[in-house]
Design a protein around this motif. Sequence first.
Motif: not given
Length: 268
Positions: A19-32, A35-40, A118-120
């Motif tokens: 369950v923790l892995v599934a949550l990490a796979a869904c949530l980690f890409p969202v802030p990344a 943030l990346s859309m702000q530059g880089g 999640a990124v999509a």
Amino acid sequence: MRRLLWCELYKLRRTPFVVLVALAACLFPVPATLLSMQGGTDGSFQSLSFLLLAMLAGPLLLPVVGGCLGVLLFQRERDWETLKNLYTVPVRWSGLVAAKLCVVYLSCILFSVISLLAVAATTALTGTPVTPFGSCLAAAALTGFFYASITLPVILLVLWLDRGPLVSVLLCVLWGVAQSIQMFGGLYVMSASAAGSAETVSLSSPILWTFPVLVFRWFPGFAATGQLVLPQKEALFYLDTLPLLALCLLLMAVCGALMVRFGRRQEV
């Protein structure tokens, strides 16, 4: 083999780690992604998937996820003292190793694919076109496969040391950190080399041949469908799929054989 694989998957149903892995796979890409859309990056879905899978979640999270899951699967028989029951069925240790490694590979591929989805979703919410989706999805699945292969040495190390769960998980975390450090070290070498004259662009540095850097060099050319994500001057660093796939198959053969050998030495 099919029944062994089903049993290994069934045993994970009540494991909180999944369950923790599934949550990490869904949530980690969202802030990344945000943030990346702000530059880089240019904010495109292609660049964002490259940033996440080849630079962030790939080298840092996938080895930890695959390693911890492998530790969980291989040490469970010993901790629960169920190995003797399996031998009376009888079940070959080679079959057990194959089933457990299949679960590790499937989990890493699913983690990578879910991260891309999640990124999509995040990219689509910002109004950015999610293209090219097909090639990026295939690249995500292959990235999961490649990084599942790089977890095999640390799983083998855990079986050889035969320590407790805390030491085993710590080794997996350190392994993931080491992969991330190698990737950023390779990125620095490539950037410094490409910044000079054309004659200085070279593949002579050993860090450019470490596994996470190989994945980093492979991902853009595969997912870009002919359009380079990195500058044209850095095209020398790009890697085809076949050599990386051959390396993964070699790791599977060598580490799998050693896992079978170490496993047969376990006390029942």
